[in-house]
Scaffold this motif. Structure first.
Motif, PDB file in Angstrom:
ATOM      1  N   GLU A  41     -26.125  42.079 -19.211  1.00 17.03           N
ATOM      2  CA  GLU A  41     -27.072  43.061 -19.757  1.00 17.03           C
ATOM      3  C   GLU A  41     -28.068  42.339 -20.667  1.00 17.03           C
ATOM      4  O   GLU A  41     -27.681  41.520 -21.500  1.00 17.03           O
ATOM      5  CB  GLU A  41     -26.292  44.118 -20.539  1.00 17.03           C
ATOM      6  CG  GLU A  41     -27.131  45.230 -21.077  1.00 17.03           C
ATOM      7  CD  GLU A  41     -27.887  45.952 -19.981  1.00 17.03           C
ATOM      8  OE1 GLU A  41     -29.004  46.391 -20.245  1.00 17.03           O
ATOM      9  OE2 GLU A  41     -27.359  46.070 -18.849  1.00 17.03           O
ATOM     10  N   ASP A  42     -29.360  42.618 -20.481  1.00 16.71           N
ATOM     11  CA  ASP A  42     -30.392  41.936 -21.272  1.00 16.71           C
ATOM     12  C   ASP A  42     -31.376  42.980 -21.778  1.00 16.71           C
ATOM     13  O   ASP A  42     -32.337  43.325 -21.101  1.00 16.71           O
ATOM     14  CB  ASP A  42     -31.094  40.889 -20.392  1.00 16.71           C
ATOM     15  CG  ASP A  42     -32.160  40.143 -21.165  1.00 16.71           C
ATOM     16  OD1 ASP A  42     -32.097  40.177 -22.406  1.00 16.71           O
ATOM     17  OD2 ASP A  42     -33.033  39.550 -20.530  1.00 16.71           O
ATOM     18  N   ARG A  43     -31.098  43.488 -22.975  1.00 14.51           N
ATOM     19  CA  ARG A  43     -31.947  44.575 -23.490  1.00 14.51           C
ATOM     20  C   ARG A  43     -33.344  44.071 -23.802  1.00 14.51           C
ATOM     21  O   ARG A  43     -34.331  44.759 -23.573  1.00 14.51           O
ATOM     22  CB  ARG A  43     -31.315  45.177 -24.745  1.00 14.51           C
ATOM     23  CG  ARG A  43     -30.026  45.876 -24.424  1.00 14.51           C
ATOM     24  CD  ARG A  43     -29.344  46.366 -25.667  1.00 14.51           C
ATOM     25  NE  ARG A  43     -30.090  47.424 -26.308  1.00 14.51           N
ATOM     26  CZ  ARG A  43     -29.688  48.022 -27.423  1.00 14.51           C
ATOM     27  NH1 ARG A  43     -28.566  47.646 -27.990  1.00 14.51           N
ATOM     28  NH2 ARG A  43     -30.409  48.972 -27.954  1.00 14.51           N
ATOM     29  N   GLY A  45     -34.924  41.674 -22.280  1.00 10.59           N
ATOM     30  CA  GLY A  45     -35.644  41.549 -21.017  1.00 10.59           C
ATOM     31  C   GLY A  45     -36.123  42.890 -20.508  1.00 10.59           C
ATOM     32  O   GLY A  45     -37.251  43.027 -20.037  1.00 10.59           O
ATOM     33  N   ARG A  46     -35.253  43.906 -20.609  1.00  7.32           N
ATOM     34  CA  ARG A  46     -35.661  45.250 -20.175  1.00  7.32           C
ATOM     35  C   ARG A  46     -36.866  45.716 -20.983  1.00  7.32           C
ATOM     36  O   ARG A  46     -37.815  46.278 -20.443  1.00  7.32           O
ATOM     37  CB  ARG A  46     -34.517  46.234 -20.378  1.00  7.32           C
ATOM     38  CG  ARG A  46     -33.541  46.278 -19.233  1.00  7.32           C
ATOM     39  CD  ARG A  46     -32.467  47.313 -19.542  1.00  7.32           C
ATOM     40  NE  ARG A  46     -31.280  47.109 -18.744  1.00  7.32           N
ATOM     41  CZ  ARG A  46     -31.108  47.656 -17.543  1.00  7.32           C
ATOM     42  NH1 ARG A  46     -32.054  48.406 -17.027  1.00  7.32           N
ATOM     43  NH2 ARG A  46     -30.012  47.427 -16.872  1.00  7.32           N
TER      44      ARG A  46
ATOM     45  N   VAL B 231     -35.575  40.254 -16.522  1.00  4.24           N
ATOM     46  CA  VAL B 231     -34.615  39.441 -17.258  1.00  4.24           C
ATOM     47  C   VAL B 231     -35.377  38.314 -17.912  1.00  4.24           C
ATOM     48  O   VAL B 231     -36.200  37.654 -17.267  1.00  4.24           O
ATOM     49  CB  VAL B 231     -33.544  38.869 -16.306  1.00  4.24           C
ATOM     50  CG1 VAL B 231     -32.640  37.925 -17.059  1.00  4.24           C
ATOM     51  CG2 VAL B 231     -32.741  39.992 -15.692  1.00  4.24           C
ATOM     52  N   TRP B 232     -35.163  38.154 -19.202  1.00  2.00           N
ATOM     53  CA  TRP B 232     -35.825  37.069 -19.919  1.00  2.00           C
ATOM     54  C   TRP B 232     -34.860  35.901 -19.972  1.00  2.00           C
ATOM     55  O   TRP B 232     -33.872  35.922 -20.698  1.00  2.00           O
ATOM     56  CB  TRP B 232     -36.201  37.543 -21.319  1.00  2.00           C
ATOM     57  CG  TRP B 232     -37.049  36.579 -22.046  1.00  2.00           C
ATOM     58  CD1 TRP B 232     -37.595  35.432 -21.564  1.00  2.00           C
ATOM     59  CD2 TRP B 232     -37.462  36.674 -23.414  1.00  2.00           C
ATOM     60  NE1 TRP B 232     -38.329  34.812 -22.514  1.00  2.00           N
ATOM     61  CE2 TRP B 232     -38.264  35.547 -23.665  1.00  2.00           C
ATOM     62  CE3 TRP B 232     -37.228  37.593 -24.421  1.00  2.00           C
ATOM     63  CZ2 TRP B 232     -38.831  35.321 -24.900  1.00  2.00           C
ATOM     64  CZ3 TRP B 232     -37.789  37.362 -25.652  1.00  2.00           C
ATOM     65  CH2 TRP B 232     -38.587  36.232 -25.883  1.00  2.00           C
ATOM     66  N   ARG B 234     -33.357  32.748 -21.076  1.00  2.00           N
ATOM     67  CA  ARG B 234     -33.365  31.919 -22.272  1.00  2.00           C
ATOM     68  C   ARG B 234     -31.953  31.382 -22.418  1.00  2.00           C
ATOM     69  O   ARG B 234     -31.038  31.843 -21.724  1.00  2.00           O
ATOM     70  CB  ARG B 234     -33.804  32.748 -23.478  1.00  2.00           C
ATOM     71  CG  ARG B 234     -33.014  34.020 -23.679  1.00  2.00           C
ATOM     72  CD  ARG B 234     -33.733  34.939 -24.647  1.00  2.00           C
ATOM     73  NE  ARG B 234     -32.859  35.991 -25.126  1.00  2.00           N
ATOM     74  CZ  ARG B 234     -32.614  37.116 -24.471  1.00  2.00           C
ATOM     75  NH1 ARG B 234     -33.172  37.306 -23.291  1.00  2.00           N
ATOM     76  NH2 ARG B 234     -31.815  38.029 -24.969  1.00  2.00           N
ATOM     77  N   LYS B 236     -29.454  31.696 -24.312  1.00  2.89           N
ATOM     78  CA  LYS B 236     -28.361  32.646 -24.526  1.00  2.89           C
ATOM     79  C   LYS B 236     -28.033  33.395 -23.239  1.00  2.89           C
ATOM     80  O   LYS B 236     -26.869  33.533 -22.852  1.00  2.89           O
ATOM     81  CB  LYS B 236     -28.789  33.622 -25.624  1.00  2.89           C
ATOM     82  CG  LYS B 236     -27.824  34.741 -25.893  1.00  2.89           C
ATOM     83  CD  LYS B 236     -28.255  35.501 -27.137  1.00  2.89           C
ATOM     84  CE  LYS B 236     -27.506  36.814 -27.304  1.00  2.89           C
ATOM     85  NZ  LYS B 236     -28.009  37.871 -26.431  1.00  2.89           N
ATOM     86  N   LEU B 237     -29.109  33.827 -22.552  1.00  4.87           N
ATOM     87  CA  LEU B 237     -28.882  34.591 -21.342  1.00  4.87           C
ATOM     88  C   LEU B 237     -28.266  33.724 -20.247  1.00  4.87           C
ATOM     89  O   LEU B 237     -27.428  34.174 -19.477  1.00  4.87           O
ATOM     90  CB  LEU B 237     -30.190  35.199 -20.860  1.00  4.87           C
ATOM     91  CG  LEU B 237     -29.919  36.202 -19.745  1.00  4.87           C
ATOM     92  CD1 LEU B 237     -29.811  37.580 -20.312  1.00  4.87           C
ATOM     93  CD2 LEU B 237     -30.949  36.134 -18.677  1.00  4.87           C
ATOM     94  N   GLU B 240     -24.661  33.530 -20.807  1.00  3.91           N
ATOM     95  CA  GLU B 240     -24.000  34.775 -20.418  1.00  3.91           C
ATOM     96  C   GLU B 240     -23.916  34.905 -18.901  1.00  3.91           C
ATOM     97  O   GLU B 240     -22.934  35.410 -18.349  1.00  3.91           O
ATOM     98  CB  GLU B 240     -24.776  35.966 -20.992  1.00  3.91           C
ATOM     99  CG  GLU B 240     -24.578  36.145 -22.470  1.00  3.91           C
ATOM    100  CD  GLU B 240     -25.443  37.264 -23.026  1.00  3.91           C
ATOM    101  OE1 GLU B 240     -25.442  37.440 -24.249  1.00  3.91           O
ATOM    102  OE2 GLU B 240     -26.127  37.939 -22.221  1.00  3.91           O
ATOM    103  N   TRP B 241     -24.971  34.440 -18.249  1.00  2.00           N
ATOM    104  CA  TRP B 241     -25.014  34.490 -16.777  1.00  2.00           C
ATOM    105  C   TRP B 241     -23.848  33.670 -16.204  1.00  2.00           C
ATOM    106  O   TRP B 241     -23.094  34.133 -15.345  1.00  2.00           O
ATOM    107  CB  TRP B 241     -26.368  33.942 -16.325  1.00  2.00           C
ATOM    108  CG  TRP B 241     -26.672  34.010 -14.855  1.00  2.00           C
ATOM    109  CD1 TRP B 241     -25.804  33.801 -13.831  1.00  2.00           C
ATOM    110  CD2 TRP B 241     -27.935  34.275 -14.264  1.00  2.00           C
ATOM    111  NE1 TRP B 241     -26.439  33.923 -12.644  1.00  2.00           N
ATOM    112  CE2 TRP B 241     -27.755  34.215 -12.871  1.00  2.00           C
ATOM    113  CE3 TRP B 241     -29.202  34.553 -14.755  1.00  2.00           C
ATOM    114  CZ2 TRP B 241     -28.796  34.411 -11.975  1.00  2.00           C
ATOM    115  CZ3 TRP B 241     -30.234  34.748 -13.850  1.00  2.00           C
ATOM    116  CH2 TRP B 241     -30.037  34.691 -12.479  1.00  2.00           C
TER     117      TRP B 241
END
Lengths: 337, 284
Positions: A41-43, A45-46, B231-232, B234, B236-237, B240-241
């Motif tokens: 979940e990427d708030r 990004g949303r 989806v940004w 970065r 952190k993401l 998580e991915w």
């Protein structure tokens, strides 16, 4: 200023629903992904995605609004000024390009006066300088400027915007004067320019000239009648050339000279008339200051405020939004490789 | 199709079935594997009379050698053709599966096994069904069908329908899917297939398992539902991915290992040697 607002082309607003286009899920720049539920979940990004669409919609909406031509409608506003409506009727004939006597001419030996003539400034130039100062000193007056030689040339209609008048006065420098001096037609044109205006305060015609003409009886009658009906005071700043006669002489033989004849006719008018003979630049300044002192009555008038167009603000907003969209686009992931 | 793409498979247990093949079978017959001696009266096959054993026999009976026959098995490919399988970095994941089917065709033909295919997305795809055949060309038919098919949304329902056909049958089943659906009912489906040896082939493209390295905005559209998400990317993401992928892998392996299965991961390319090695390890 009131808050009213209108559109020049309101039917363009029919295109406004186009702003919803970014919210349709059909886009060419999306990347397919196997299963979005797999991703975390990427708030943020949303939020960015929503902002992107929102800015896109804003850009389209701003362009549509700009096309519709929003603006503040043209209005008329009542203004109260102290001062007069002054029409400057300025001679633009060839003789105005001649030079005046230098300011110290009275102390010079009469035999060498002719020699000193070349030292003096041009008459038209001095008149312009002094008028410019005069206009600058009287912000409450409404001015109009009219040149004349063979025929009158209306340069600026009545306005209170000093910059316009100053520009018009400066524009008088361009080129050289023309042949003749037809005071009669110029006076009639000047009187006519007052005619469509409601009487709201004192009215002055400021005639700046160095010569006169003989007027026929018909013209004289029309001038006399016009000045009386429009209640206009006449001020004549007479720029006296070298060797020109003084206007105030009583010699009946001088009636043959145009200036003197004109002066004598003006003295017979029912309306106020004042004459200033100016031999040197100081005299002109003195005369103009005199006029300024005399007319200082309150004045009501309507000013037309032109339509103000806001579309450029919207176009600027649209351009900014497009720049932001471009930034988004540069950040976009193009492919999986 | 290149003959280089071929792998060797074997099963960890004996298989039933009378059709001669290359797998260790449980049925008796013409094979090399000695089981026991029987009396000639019990097994009247004088070709296999064992003279030495008969002479040694105290009771003086004529003894016949009894051997086990090697058997062939039906091999089935159960392919997920849902829209998510059309996703991939250079080419769709289904093409990778098709490569695998090509290699399997050669391998199965050499082993003398019959080869068939079931396909599913949300429901069973009967248009892609191929019955189990011993034929050299069947694999190319199957792979061509896989390369050209277009799938709809995926789901476990299709797999459930397919498993009804295969339930209780012996053989080898390659279950090729990306398992991009809820996993709750997967265990029950696998339980139906316990008689067969199931090879779960997890087809994950590198775009799924490895997030892109550059920091950017990714505007993504789900291949199956068409939903869009931004989806940004970065650091952190990305972490998580990777965690999400790892978690998914653990969930899958938990389900498989509970049933004695080991998944085989299929990436952007099909590697036949890796599959041979997989069978060596599993059936050791």
């Amino acid at each position: 200023m009131s808050g009213s607002f209108d559109f020049q082309y309101p039917w363009m607003l029919l295109l406004l629903p186009l702003a919803l286009l970014p919210f349709f899920p059909v886009r060419r720049d999306v990347l397919a992904f196997a299963w979005l539920n797999l991703l975390p979940e990427d708030r943020l990004g949303r939020a960015m995605g929503f902002l992107w669409r929102l800015i896109g919609a804003a850009a389209i909406a701003a362009i549509v609004l700009a096309l519709a031509g929003p603006g503040h409608p043209e209005t008329q506003q009542l203004r109260v000024g102290r001062g007069a409506e002054i029409l400057v009727l300025m001679d633009r004939s060839r003789s105005m390009d001649e030079r005046m006597m230098p300011s110290d001419w009275r102390t010079l030996d009469p035999t060498v006066r002719l020699y000193h003539l070349s030292r003096g400034p041009q008459k038209a130039r001095v008149a312009r300088d002094v008028l410019a100062k005069f206009v600058a000193q009287r912000p409450n007056d409404r001015f109009s400027l009219m040149f004349f030689s063979t025929r009158p040339l209306n340069v600026v209609p009545f306005t209170q915007h000093d910059a316009t008048i100053q520009a018009a006065i400066t524009a008088g420098e361009v080129g050289r004067g023309i042949g003749d001096t037809d005071v009669g037609r110029a006076m009639l044109a000047a009187i006519d320019s007052f005619a469509p205006r409601t009487y709201s305060g004192s009215r002055i015609i400021l005639l700046v000239s160095d010569g006169g003409t003989h007027l026929d009886d018909r013209t004289r009658e029309r001038i006399r009648e016009g000045l009386r009906r429009q209640r206009i005071a006449l001020y004549w700043i007479y720029l006296r050339s070298y060797n020109a006669p003084s206007l105030d002489s009583d010699d009946p033989k001088l009636e043959a000279i145009g200036e003197v004849a004109l002066h004598r006719f003006f003295k017979t008018l029912d309306t106020p008339y004042r004459n200033y003979q100016a031999d040197s630049p100081e005299d002109i300044a003195q005369a103009v200051a005199d006029v300024g002192r005399q007319q200082n009555l309150p004045l009501d008038y309507y000013e037309r405020i032109p339509r103000e167009d806001y579309s450029k603000h919207f176009l600027l907003a649209a351009a900014l939004a497009c720049v932001v969209l471009l930034g988004f686009r540069l950040m976009l992931l193009r492919s999986w490789e | 199709m290149s003959t280089l793409h071929e792998f060797h498979y074997r099963l960890p247990h004996r298989v039933g079935g009378w059709r001669p093949g290359s797998h260790p079978g449980s049925s008796l017959g013409g094979g090399q594997e000695f089981v026991t001696h029987q009396r000639l009266y019990d097994r009247p096959d004088p070709r296999r009379l064992d003279i030495r054993a008969s002479l040694r026999d105290l009771r003086g009976e004529w003894l016949v050698r009894v051997n086990r026959q090697r058997a062939s098995i039906p091999v089935h490919v159960v392919a997920d053709v849902s829209a998510s399988m059309s996703f991939g970095v250079h080419r769709p994941k289904l093409h990778v599966v098709a490569d695998f089917v090509d290699a399997l065709g050669t391998s199965a033909y050499r082993a003398g096994d019959s080869l068939g295919m079931y396909a599913f997305d949300r429901r069973e795809r009967l248009d892609l069904f191929v019955p189990a055949l011993v034929s050299r060309g069947v694999a190319s038919i199957m792979s061509a069908a896989l390369r050209t098919c277009t799938g709809g949304a995926g789901g476990i329902e299709g797999l459930q329908a397919v498993s009804q056909h295969l339930a209780g049958r012996q053989g080898l089943i390659f279950l090729a899917s990306d398992f991009h659906w809820p996993l709750e009912r997967l265990g029950a489906v696998l339980d139906l297939l316990t008689h067969a040896f199931v090879v779960p082939m997890v087809v994950w493209s590198s775009a799924e398992t490895r997030p892109p390295e550059e920091d950017s905005l990714a505007l993504l559209q789900d291949a199956e539902t068409g939903a869009q998400r931004t989806v940004w990317l970065r650091p952190k993401l990305r972490a998580e991915w990777r965690q999400a992928i790892e978690r998914r892998r653990e969930q899958l392996e938990h389900i498989f290992t509970a049933r004695g299965l080991r998944p085989f991961y299929l990436g952007d390319e099909f590697n036949s040697e890796a599959l041979s090695k997989y069978f060596l390890e599993v059936a050791a």
